[in-house]
Write an enzyme that holds these catalytic residues in place. Structure first.
Site, PDB file in Angstrom:
ATOM      1  CG  HIS A  17      -1.852   1.148   1.357  1.00  0.00           C
ATOM      2  ND1 HIS A  17      -3.205   0.977   1.562  1.00  0.00           N
ATOM      3  CD2 HIS A  17      -1.667   2.490   1.305  1.00  0.00           C
ATOM      4  CE1 HIS A  17      -3.802   2.158   1.627  1.00  0.00           C
ATOM      5  NE2 HIS A  17      -2.879   3.101   1.479  1.00  0.00           N
ATOM      6  CE1 TYR A  49      -8.708   6.690   1.017  1.00  0.00           C
ATOM      7  CE2 TYR A  49      -9.761   8.761   1.608  1.00  0.00           C
ATOM      8  CZ  TYR A  49      -8.781   7.817   1.834  1.00  0.00           C
ATOM      9  OH  TYR A  49      -7.897   7.998   2.862  1.00  0.00           O
ATOM     10  CG  HIS A  87      -9.113   4.455   3.799  1.00  0.00           C
ATOM     11  ND1 HIS A  87      -7.971   5.151   4.129  1.00  0.00           N
ATOM     12  CD2 HIS A  87     -10.132   5.077   4.440  1.00  0.00           C
ATOM     13  CE1 HIS A  87      -8.290   6.154   4.940  1.00  0.00           C
ATOM     14  NE2 HIS A  87      -9.600   6.133   5.144  1.00  0.00           N
ATOM     15  CG  HIS A 133      -5.400   2.806   6.823  1.00  0.00           C
ATOM     16  ND1 HIS A 133      -4.113   2.722   6.345  1.00  0.00           N
ATOM     17  CD2 HIS A 133      -6.123   3.439   5.845  1.00  0.00           C
ATOM     18  CE1 HIS A 133      -4.076   3.281   5.136  1.00  0.00           C
ATOM     19  NE2 HIS A 133      -5.278   3.700   4.808  1.00  0.00           N
ATOM     20  CG  HIS A 173      -1.067   7.003  -1.436  1.00  0.00           C
ATOM     21  ND1 HIS A 173      -2.346   6.998  -1.960  1.00  0.00           N
ATOM     22  CD2 HIS A 173      -1.172   6.513  -0.178  1.00  0.00           C
ATOM     23  CE1 HIS A 173      -3.194   6.558  -1.044  1.00  0.00           C
ATOM     24  NE2 HIS A 173      -2.511   6.251   0.054  1.00  0.00           N
ATOM     25  CG  ASP A 208      -1.140   5.415   3.901  1.00  0.00           C
ATOM     26  OD1 ASP A 208      -1.344   5.521   2.666  1.00  0.00           O
ATOM     27  OD2 ASP A 208      -1.902   5.883   4.752  1.00  0.00           O
ATOM     28  N   GLY A 256      -3.885  16.154  -1.004  1.00  0.00           N
ATOM     29  CA  GLY A 256      -4.749  17.159  -1.631  1.00  0.00           C
ATOM     30  C   GLY A 256      -5.940  17.503  -0.768  1.00  0.00           C
ATOM     31  CD  GLU A 257      -7.149  13.704   2.729  1.00  0.00           C
ATOM     32  OE1 GLU A 257      -6.828  13.903   3.904  1.00  0.00           O
ATOM     33  OE2 GLU A 257      -7.342  12.573   2.258  1.00  0.00           O
ATOM     34  NE  ARG A 306      -7.860   5.928  10.860  1.00  0.00           N
ATOM     35  CZ  ARG A 306      -7.710   6.617   9.718  1.00  0.00           C
ATOM     36  NH1 ARG A 306      -7.761   6.011   8.549  1.00  0.00           N
ATOM     37  NH2 ARG A 306      -7.539   7.914   9.744  1.00  0.00           N
TER      38      ARG A 306
HETATM   39 ZN    ZN Z   1      -5.918   4.949   3.306  1.00  0.00          ZN
END
Ligand code: ZN
Length: 388
Positions: free
Chosen positions: A62, A131, A196, A225, A64, A284, A70-71, A228
């Protein structure tokens, strides 16, 4: 192109003991306690590792690879990861995913990035989608992407129990899982839905409901995750009993709270009596790691790093786990889940993805597909634009 690694303490990841490994091209062609006899006309590069520990390369399930994030506006989009950020961390295989931003980034860019990493010497795959529902795809369906696009092995990271998700219904979730599963059967690929998991109170309820109500095998449902936060991890331990593979994220320092580290998650998973061969750890890497308050305001920001994977390995060994056992969630378990049949183990016929570890378990030398990428902790190859 022959390379002989002499005098290695081999963890395959099971402990084989002292031996030698011969590599031809991208493959391991000999592994054993006796030094192979090689005819003199053969041009063999010999590396005596002097008894150092040798392991399979890490598979990061996993990352990117196109960059994530971009949040908090366009400038918060994380750039694509530097090539050597993988190799320096001992990552020789990577699976790229799209997350929150599956709009300005798409399956086209992800597949192309995977091809680029392959060209640079790594082994790379990706999932389709991201997502959101309906899924971002290249061919028009997740099934088509997995069947027709070589690097695409599953769907993900599909967001569940998260304020950034599409709030998918159970029916939508099951439809996506069926596409992944059937495409996996048609191709021999993993065919998983890599989910996710957010911080939402619903946690893994929908995944559990899916497993209980449909005919699709539990292994198709692959939550990540899960460490978390603590209640989510407790649910993951219960879910694992249905036969799922559970993926923990190796969060960087300062981003573990309110969850638990990937190493602690492994220890708790094992203590709960769960099957440790169904536990994997991913980085991640390249993803942004934001934290939000109850009003949805951003309170903290960070970026996932591949280096957390070898750090987690060392943490597990410091906690008393045998090295062979500690390697499995980063190598052989991931290969089994993702059906990467030439990855995750050292044996004749497997790909020559090999790490030489220092005494402190730091990644010293890295070979990917038969080529050295890192020697004495220094990258000897960089990504195409990395020097700039
Ligand atoms: Zn995620």
């Amino acid at each position: 192109m022959l390379t002989l690694l002499k005098n290695a303490n081999i963890y395959a990841p099971n402990h084989v003991g002292q031996g030698h490994i011969l590599i031809a091209g991208e493959k391991i062609v000999y592994m054993g306690a006796d030094l192979p006899e090689l005819a003199s006309p053969l041009d063999v590069a010999i590396h005596d590792v002097g008894g150092a520990t040798i392991t399979p390369g890490i598979i990061d399930g996993h990352a990117h690879i196109t960059g994530g994030g971009g949040e908090t506006g366009p400038s918060s989009r994380v750039p694509p990861m530097f090539f050597s950020s993988f190799t320096r961390a001992g990552v020789t295989s990577v699976v790229g995913v799209l997350g929150t931003d599956d709009l300005t980034r798409n399956t086209q860019t992800l597949v192309t990035q995977a091809y680029g990493l392959r060209e640079e010497g790594l082994s790379a795959w990706c999932h389709t989608g991201g997502y959101h529902v309906p899924l971002t795809t290249l061919t028009g369906s997740a099934r088509g992407d997995i069947v027709f696009l070589d690097p695409v092995i599953g769907v993900g990271e599909l967001a569940i129990s998260d304020h950034r998700s599409s709030q998918p219904t159970l029916d939508e979730f099951l439809r996506i899982a069926s596409e992944a599963h059937v495409a996996g059967l048609m191709t021999g690929k993993a065919g998983i839905v890599h989910c996710h998991m957010g911080d939402g109170d619903r946690g893994l309820a929908m995944v559990e409901q899916a497993i209980k109500t449909c005919e699709i095998p539990a292994r198709v449902f692959n939550p990540t995750h899960v460490n978390r936060n603590k209640p989510l991890f407790e649910q993951a331990i219960m879910l694992a009993r249905h036969g799922c593979y559970i993926d923990a994220t190796a969060f960087p320092d300062g981003h573990v709270d309110p969850g638990i580290s990937a190493a602690d998650a492994y220890l708790q998973f094992k203590a709960a009596g769960c099957r440790t061969d169904r536990f994997t750890i991913s980085s991640d890497g390249g993803g942004c790691l934001p934290a939000f308050d109850k009003e949805g305001n951003l309170t903290r920001f960070g970026v996932g790093l591949s280096q957390t994977l070898p750090d987690t390995l060392a943490e597990l060994v410091r906690a008393g786990v045998e090295l062979s056992e500690a390697l499995a969630p980063l190598t052989s378990n991931v290969a089994d889940l993702l059906k990467l049949r030439h990855k995750g183990r050292l044996a004749v016929g497997m790909d020559a993805d090999i790490l030489v570890l220092g005494n402190d378990l730091s990644v010293r030398d890295v070979m990917a597909r038969g080529q050295w990428h890192v020697r004495d902790q220094n990258p000897v190859r960089l990504g195409t634009y990395e020097e700039l």
